[in-house]
Motif scaffolding. Structure first.
Motif, short mmCIF file in Angstrom:
data_model
loop_
_atom_site.label_atom_id
_atom_site.label_comp_id
_atom_site.label_asym_id
_atom_site.label_seq_id
_atom_site.Cartn_x
_atom_site.Cartn_y
_atom_site.Cartn_z
N SER A 42 -9.04 21.49 -9.91
CA SER A 42 -8.65 22.52 -10.87
C SER A 42 -7.28 23.10 -10.53
O SER A 42 -6.81 24.01 -11.18
N VAL A 258 -6.36 23.67 -19.48
CA VAL A 258 -7.75 23.62 -19.05
C VAL A 258 -7.84 23.50 -17.52
O VAL A 258 -8.89 23.59 -16.94
N TYR A 259 -6.68 23.28 -16.87
CA TYR A 259 -6.62 23.16 -15.41
C TYR A 259 -7.47 22.02 -14.87
O TYR A 259 -8.19 22.18 -13.91
N ARG A 260 -7.42 20.87 -15.55
CA ARG A 260 -8.09 19.69 -14.98
C ARG A 260 -6.98 18.72 -14.57
O ARG A 260 -6.63 17.81 -15.31
N SER B 87 -0.51 29.10 -11.91
CA SER B 87 -1.46 28.06 -11.49
C SER B 87 -0.72 26.93 -10.81
O SER B 87 -1.23 26.33 -9.86
N GLU B 109 -10.54 32.47 -9.38
CA GLU B 109 -10.11 31.23 -8.73
C GLU B 109 -9.27 31.50 -7.48
O GLU B 109 -9.38 30.78 -6.49
N ALA B 403 -12.03 27.78 -18.04
CA ALA B 403 -10.86 27.42 -18.84
C ALA B 403 -11.22 26.35 -19.88
O ALA B 403 -10.81 26.45 -21.04
N ALA B 404 -12.02 25.36 -19.47
CA ALA B 404 -12.37 24.29 -20.40
C ALA B 404 -13.24 24.82 -21.54
O ALA B 404 -13.07 24.43 -22.70
N GLU B 407 -11.15 26.75 -23.97
CA GLU B 407 -10.43 25.82 -24.84
C GLU B 407 -11.39 25.28 -25.92
O GLU B 407 -11.02 25.13 -27.09
#
Lengths: 296, 439
Positions: A42, A258-260, B87, B109, B403-404, B407
């Motif tokens: 992540s 999405v931080y993937r 990030s 996080e 986050a996913a 989205e």
């Protein structure tokens, strides 16, 4: 013999810095990125190895295929839009009168505008309420044709392709004008004597003489449109509901929204594979044309 | 010839050595040597030209003036790119000493990644400061180790119902209090050819953050949402959530939104509303700042502010606003010694009583007990400032979802606005959240 070796050695030595930089910043990251594709990460904390799962997910994700299809629309629009338009304009603008130079500069202008500005300008042109397109349509009584150009999934991919075509006609125009000016004038005279005029001359003399340049332009077009990102990102961000998602925006959204990071890396590796396949296909097509050309 | 190779090789080696030397030098950002005694870096998103951004930047400049012995390296990053930038440096383990964060999963996080350290000592040093925060303000930054990691400098209220007073008056309408009244008002405006609700959902968080979160909470209640986020006995495919999505779909089906709402951005929608083209707009407290910067005094006086109408059949409370404590400053876990002292002092200066008052008087909400001078702020802000003290807060969806999943719901709402199926949207959201919870 001795001197040849010396030259080769010298070549190797002088190429080395560039090669080192290139592999360091381009080649190695490609492989690193492919390697990161095997991880779930992540961005913060530890990455965990998950094997081929990311790559399988990419292949199974319908949005990836939609993005690929959208990218193909951009490739198609560029190859069948930019190249013929630029070619036609080049044929009309090959002379250097004041007017023609003015038109040439006007066509080249979008190229020097930042792509973000291009995206913003076209965003306003397409604006559903105040946009110039809808206002014009209303003004001439075609109100039923007005629509939210960028928000309607059935047309927005074509709507975003137009600014991209408009943006990049300039460089191809310049390349084609240069190619036209390189055709020896003796050929023109010979064609005239043989009675080839206008359209005939274009088909049998001018285009064959420019064929290689056109092919180079097509390859540039394909590789350029596979990288398409900025205008679309500014105009729609890949939306609404991912209907204008391109490979690059899909990768960007997965990595940075999405931080993937692992999944994003897997997507970018897939982009490289797709690009390589397309370039190889276009090269093969070019080679065949080339050999046919020689056969005549 | 050989000499050639050797000398070029050496040159390259030197270059590489120089490069790598540079890198290790710069990653060590809290380099305490230099003309200043200590140097600290701060990243924030107060990059704009609005009053609050200028106020906060002014406070940082003032801090620098008051402390010549500390070198403050401030970086202002535009809001849209802020999360990504932070990030990215977090991924590279190069966080600045002090940086602005948002409540919820963003801060979680950093906590889980051991990237931040608590500011509890600072709060203990200034107890009167700690006790003046509004109830619940500090809870948002308190983690399971019992330590507090930040103090909010903002309140985010994401779902005000703004309305054009004149348009309501001209059409003899009352500001809707219940869902039925809301739908009636929408129909009336549509008949008159006025857009009922303006929305700019190009960046797809808007519909979720401003409108859907408030509707969904009224339907499902807060507890259900918290359970669904934790995937603890509740799932986003539950009928109650489908019902919540259905209410949003009702708005879409009633043509409440203007054409092409998914292609224009939030600012454009705010302008569209301010120009009197739309009767209502559901938007956050940031709208007040941006309208204050662009609209005339008259325009601002013509805008009223209320809450999203109640849904009588729902399980949730009425008279609530999605929101709660907003951003606060975090301290990087790598900052130690003198730099840490300086960084804590900077955090205090940016969030103490004086700072909170200055921020509130620059037309933005705070989570701090402070009186403001109505003369100093714009009328719309003052109305909203009074309103938020009478309402309760409920969670903002994307601050709690992964986050996913955020989205997924954002994109899903766009799909619904384009005529998509609500159950498919619920299913995608559920998959994304379940997956995030599993990890």
């Amino acid at each position: 013999m001795q001197s040849v070796l010396k030259v080769k050695g010298m070549l190797a030595v002088t190429l080395l810095p560039a090669l080192l930089l290139y592999s360091f910043f381009v080649i190695i990251p490609i492989f690193w990125s492919a390697y990161y594709g095997f991880f779930e990460w992540s961005g913060v904390g530890d990455a965990s190895f998950i094997g081929w799962a990311n790559y399988l997910e990419v292949i199974k994700d319908p949005i990836f295929w939609r993005a690929l299809k959208n990218n193909m629309i951009i490739v198609g629009a560029s190859v069948f839009g930019q190249v013929p338009i630029a070619l036609g304009l080049a044929l009309m603008l090959r002379k250097s009168s004041l007017f023609q130079r003015f038109v040439r500069s006007a066509i080249f202008l979008p190229m020097v505008i930042s792509t973000v500005v291009v995206g913003l300008i076209w965003g306003y042109i397409y604006h559903p309420q105040f946009g110039i397109i809808n206002s014009l349509l209303t003004a001439v009584g075609l109100e039923s044709w007005t629509r939210p150009w960028l928000a309607d999934p059935s047309i927005n991919m074509y709507a975003v392709a137009i600014p991209i075509i408009w943006n990049y006609i300039g460089p191809y125009l310049i390349i084609f004008i240069a190619a036209l000016q390189n055709i020896p004038s003796e050929l023109d005279d010979a064609a005239k004597i043989d009675g080839a005029d206008g359209f005939k001359k274009l088909i049998h003399v001018t285009l064959p003489m420019m064929w290689k340049t056109i092919m180079v332009a097509v390859v540039l077009c394909i590789s350029g449109s596979l990288k398409a990102f900025d205008q679309v990102f500014v105009m729609t961000g890949g939306g609404p509901a991912q209907s204008t998602e391109l490979l690059a925006t899909y990768m960007y959204n997965n990595t940075f929204m999405v931080y993937r990071y692992g999944y994003g890396s897997a997507v970018s590796t897939m982009i490289i594979i797709v690009s390589l396949i397309l370039i190889v296909i276009s090269q093969l097509l070019m080679k065949r044309r080339d050999q046919e050309g020689r056969g005549i | 010839m050989r000499k050639w190779f050797v000398s070029i090789g050496l040159l390259l080696l030197l270059m590489l050595a120089a490069c790598s030397g540079d890198e290790s030098g710069s990653s060590d950002s809290d380099d305490t040597e230099g003309e200043h005694g200590v140097s600290i870096s701060i990243w924030h998103n107060f990059a704009g030209n609005d009053l609050r951004a200028r106020t906060v930047r002014g406070m940082i400049d003032q801090f620098q003036k008051d402390h010549p012995e500390i070198k403050v390296e401030a970086q202002a990053i535009p809001v849209d790119g802020y999360r990504q930038r932070i990030s990215t440096v977090a991924a590279a383990d190069e966080l600045p000493d002090v940086f602005l964060t948002y409540t919820g999963s963003f801060t979680d996080e950093f906590y889980e990644g051991d990237l931040i350290q608590p500011i509890t000592p600072l709060l203990e040093k200034h107890p009167e400061w700690r006790d003046s925060f509004l109830p619940g303000a500090l809870d948002a930054f308190e983690y399971s180790d019992g330590e507090i990691y930040s103090a909010p400098v903002a309140m985010s209220a994401t779902s005000f119902l703004y309305y054009n007073k004149q348009l309501f008056k001209e059409n003899n309408l009352e500001v809707p209090k219940t869902w039925d009244e809301f739908m009636q008002v929408i129909d009336v405006f549509n008949e008159k050819g006025i857009t009922p609700i303006a929305i700019g959902n190009k960046a797809p968080w808007v519909a979720q953050s401003t409108t859907f979160g408030a509707i969904a909470d009224r339907v499902t209640g807060t507890e259900w949402f918290i359970d669904a986020v934790a995937q603890d006995g509740a799932s986003f495919t539950d009928p109650i959530f489908i019902e919540a999505l259905g209410y949003f779909k009702q708005l879409v089906d009633a043509n409440a939104y203007q054409d092409g709402a998914n292609a224009i951005d939030n600012t454009q929608a705010e302008q569209y509303f301010a120009q009197g083209n739309a009767a209502m707009m559901i938007n956050g407290s940031w709208t007040i700042s941006s309208l204050a910067a662009s609209a005339s005094e008259e325009t601002l006086q013509n805008i009223g502010v209320s809450v999203v109408p109640a849904i009588p059949d729902g399980k949730g409370r009425a008279n609530t606003i999605t929101g709660g404590p907003g951003g606060g400053f975090l301290l990087s876990s790598k900052t130690e010694g003198d730099a840490k002292e300086a960084a804590l002092e900077l955090i205090y200066v940016l969030s103490n009583a004086e700072a909170q008052k200055a921020i509130a008087e620059s037309n933005s909400m705070v989570m701090y007990d402070v009186e403001i001078d109505p003369e100093k702020v714009n009328p719309l802000f003052y109305e909203a400032f009074k309103l938020v003290r009478e309402v309760e807060y409920v969670p903002v969806y994307d601050l709690h979802l992964s986050a996913a999943a955020g989205e997924a719901i954002n994109t899903g709402l766009q799909e619904i606005m384009l005529g998509g199926d609500v159950e498919a949207v619920a299913k995608k959201l559920q998959q994304a959240q379940a997956r995030a919870v599993d990890e």
